[in-house]
Design a protein around this motif. Structure first.
Motif, PDB file in Angstrom:
ATOM      1  N   MET A 284       0.577 -11.383   8.276  1.00 56.81           N
ATOM      2  CA  MET A 284      -0.016 -10.208   7.637  1.00 56.81           C
ATOM      3  C   MET A 284       0.138  -8.981   8.540  1.00 56.81           C
ATOM      4  O   MET A 284       0.312  -7.859   8.059  1.00 56.81           O
ATOM      5  N   PHE A 285       0.075  -9.205   9.839  1.00 62.25           N
ATOM      6  CA  PHE A 285       0.332  -8.110  10.770  1.00 62.25           C
ATOM      7  C   PHE A 285       1.790  -7.670  10.659  1.00 62.25           C
ATOM      8  O   PHE A 285       2.105  -6.469  10.715  1.00 62.25           O
ATOM      9  N   ALA A 286       2.704  -8.625  10.514  1.00 64.34           N
ATOM     10  CA  ALA A 286       4.120  -8.288  10.337  1.00 64.34           C
ATOM     11  C   ALA A 286       4.326  -7.507   9.041  1.00 64.34           C
ATOM     12  O   ALA A 286       5.170  -6.604   8.986  1.00 64.34           O
ATOM     13  N   LEU A 287       3.572  -7.851   7.991  1.00 64.55           N
ATOM     14  CA  LEU A 287       3.651  -7.100   6.735  1.00 64.55           C
ATOM     15  C   LEU A 287       3.277  -5.641   6.964  1.00 64.55           C
ATOM     16  O   LEU A 287       3.938  -4.732   6.447  1.00 64.55           O
ATOM     17  N   PHE A 288       2.243  -5.402   7.746  1.00 65.96           N
ATOM     18  CA  PHE A 288       1.832  -4.031   8.040  1.00 65.96           C
ATOM     19  C   PHE A 288       2.941  -3.267   8.753  1.00 65.96           C
ATOM     20  O   PHE A 288       3.237  -2.112   8.416  1.00 65.96           O
ATOM     21  N   ILE A 289       3.595  -3.911   9.724  1.00 66.29           N
ATOM     22  CA  ILE A 289       4.666  -3.241  10.483  1.00 66.29           C
ATOM     23  C   ILE A 289       5.835  -2.905   9.567  1.00 66.29           C
ATOM     24  O   ILE A 289       6.327  -1.767   9.539  1.00 66.29           O
ATOM     25  N   ASN A 290       6.311  -3.890   8.791  1.00 64.50           N
ATOM     26  CA  ASN A 290       7.465  -3.663   7.916  1.00 64.50           C
ATOM     27  C   ASN A 290       7.173  -2.612   6.859  1.00 64.50           C
ATOM     28  O   ASN A 290       7.996  -1.730   6.583  1.00 64.50           O
ATOM     29  N   ALA A 291       5.986  -2.708   6.258  1.00 67.07           N
ATOM     30  CA  ALA A 291       5.619  -1.719   5.244  1.00 67.07           C
ATOM     31  C   ALA A 291       5.502  -0.331   5.878  1.00 67.07           C
ATOM     32  O   ALA A 291       5.888   0.667   5.258  1.00 67.07           O
TER      33      ALA A 291
END
Length: 463
Positions: A284-291
């Motif tokens: 979910m942290f990776a989702l924040f970075i990519n988004a």
């Protein structure tokens, strides 16, 4: 005189072997990543939070691959060209990743095998060898993106020529060896620290770019336009390849075995639960970075008509003047450097796991990691020397499409193994999870076939 009776030996509870150690496999493998296997103890009888802390770490090693420099190229291109539309692809990819990584954790914990070992122990030698070659190609493509990303960051921050920056990335082998010698927790601590640094940098970039919240929320809603537009689909497939990465499936199934938990059915069930929580939070942290990367590109470039911005160098040069914040470009480059360095650490580790798992050979860690780095450095240095910035940018996007094309050859065996009762016993995927897993695999295969058909059609038309 009374006879002295020796004390009875302490009663040791029986240790349940891995569920499928002796059934459902053609061959039997040794320990995965033996130098770190079972080196991190999990306290027995501890509360929820202490156990979660003990299991936390592998998920962040995996999450690193979901925010590596290859993602930057595809997210920048998607945001600047199509605005917020491809946020839905990032969300879908992340949900797929959460499911697949939970299956990886389950496979490693239940069978005592990583995915590479499982493929070797299940398939015939020719099939296993073919899968190994495909996986090595994917790792080379991934490593290529990491090397180029680090070199670009060094160039942006310090003016170091791209070729020299590429060569300098070889030093990460020494860092991995030093950290591994200190203990696996040290490697995890460095990775988590760099992940937090990337998050802080992009949190500030979001504040600077001031995106419209309504447009962001709308971008998370899927649209058929993505499939109908070949250019949009090409970048969407790149995002998929950059997000759900083949080498992460092999990596996660191995590093979850660094924990030393109770080797019983109950202990494994608890280990699966905590490992899944760990990877889900990290992803979910990776989702924040990519988004965030795509949102910054959309809010800064797309809304001002700069739809052609797809290269990291160009984004770096335009961020500060377009946002009116001098630190914006520097923060962008610092996050890129942290991302590239983080990815090289976990990428070399994945390379070792894949070679040892598929071939059942044991090379010295420094030699395996040096081989992995050299395979990526040579083509990256050639492209950087001959074509410069534009060549490395195109190579970044293309490397992510190569990764996506290899995905089915890792995803399908993973779903098949974890759905096989002979291999997993009582830990076999329940019906609803089997359905979701096979739908995920089917979506990946169909999207890749669509990309290939479009590519053949375009080249045929050009001819």
């Amino acid at each position: 005189m009374d006879r002295i009776v020796p004390p009875s030996p302490p009663v040791v509870p029986p240790v349940t072997p891995p569920v499928s150690a002796d059934s459902g496999w053609r061959r039997k493998s040794g320990r995965s990543l033996p130098e770190a296997h079972g080196t991190i103890p999990v306290p027995e009888g501890a509360g929820f939070w202490r156990k979660l802390l003990a299991f936390s770490g592998p998920g962040y090693l995996v999450a690193v691959g979901y925010m590596d420099p290859g993602n930057w190229a595809t997210d920048l291109a998607g945001g600047s060209r199509f605005g917020y539309t491809l946020l839905s692809v990032i969300l879908l990819s992340n949900l797929m990743a959460i499911l697949l990584q939970s299956l990886c954790a389950k496979l490693g914990i239940v069978t005592g095998r990583d995915l590479a070992q499982a493929c070797r122990d299940h398939y015939s030698r020719p099939v296993s060898a073919a899968l190994w070659v495909l996986c090595e190609i994917a790792i080379c493509a991934c490593d290529l993106a990491e090397v180029i990303g680090t070199a670009i960051a060094l160039n942006l921050l310090f003016g170091l020529p791209l070729v020299w920056g590429v060569c300098l990335t070889a030093l990460d082998v020494l860092m991995v060896l030093w950290l591994a010698h200190r203990g696996f927790r040290w490697l995890e601590a460095l990775v988590i620290s760099l992940v937090l640094l990337i998050g802080v940098c992009f949190g500030l970039e979001i504040l600077f770019s001031k995106p419209a919240v309504r447009d962001i929320l709308g971008g998370f809603v899927p649209t058929l336009e993505i499939v109908r537009n070949p250019e949009m689909l090409y970048i969407a497939i790149g995002i998929l390849g950059a997000t759900v990465m083949p080498h992460n499936l092999y990596l996660h199934s191995s590093v979850v075995q660094t924990r030393r938990y109770v080797q019983t059915a109950g202990g494994r069930r608890e280990a699966i639960k905590f490992a899944t929580i760990d990877s889900t939070v990290a992803l979910m942290f990776a989702l924040f970075i990519n988004a965030s990367i795509l949102v910054v590109a959309a809010a800064t470039f797309h809304v001002q008509g700069r739809h052609e911005v797809a290269e990291i160098h160009e984004a770096y040069q335009l961020l500060s003047p377009m946002l009116g914040v001098g630190a914006a470009s520097v923060l962008f480059a610092v996050a890129l450097l942290a991302s590239g360095q983080n990815s090289t650490l976990t990428g070399t580790l994945a390379g070792q796991i894949v070679m040892e798992g598929f071939l059942n050979v044991r090379l010295r860690p420094w030699l395996r990691r040096l081989i992995t780095r050299a395979i990526a450095i040579v083509p990256a240095a050639i492209v950087a020397g001959l074509y410069g910035e534009s060549g490395t940018a195109r190579l970044l996007v293309f490397s992510q499409v190569v990764l996506s094309l290899q995905l089915p050859f890792a995803v399908i065996p993973l779903v098949m193994f974890t759905s096989d009762r002979k291999k997993m016993g009582d830990f076999t995927n329940p019906g609803w999870m089997k359905g979701l897993a096979w739908v995920t695999a089917a979506v990946i295969v169909v999207l890749n076939l669509k990309l290939l058909l479009d590519f053949i059609g375009l080249t045929g038309g050009a001819a």
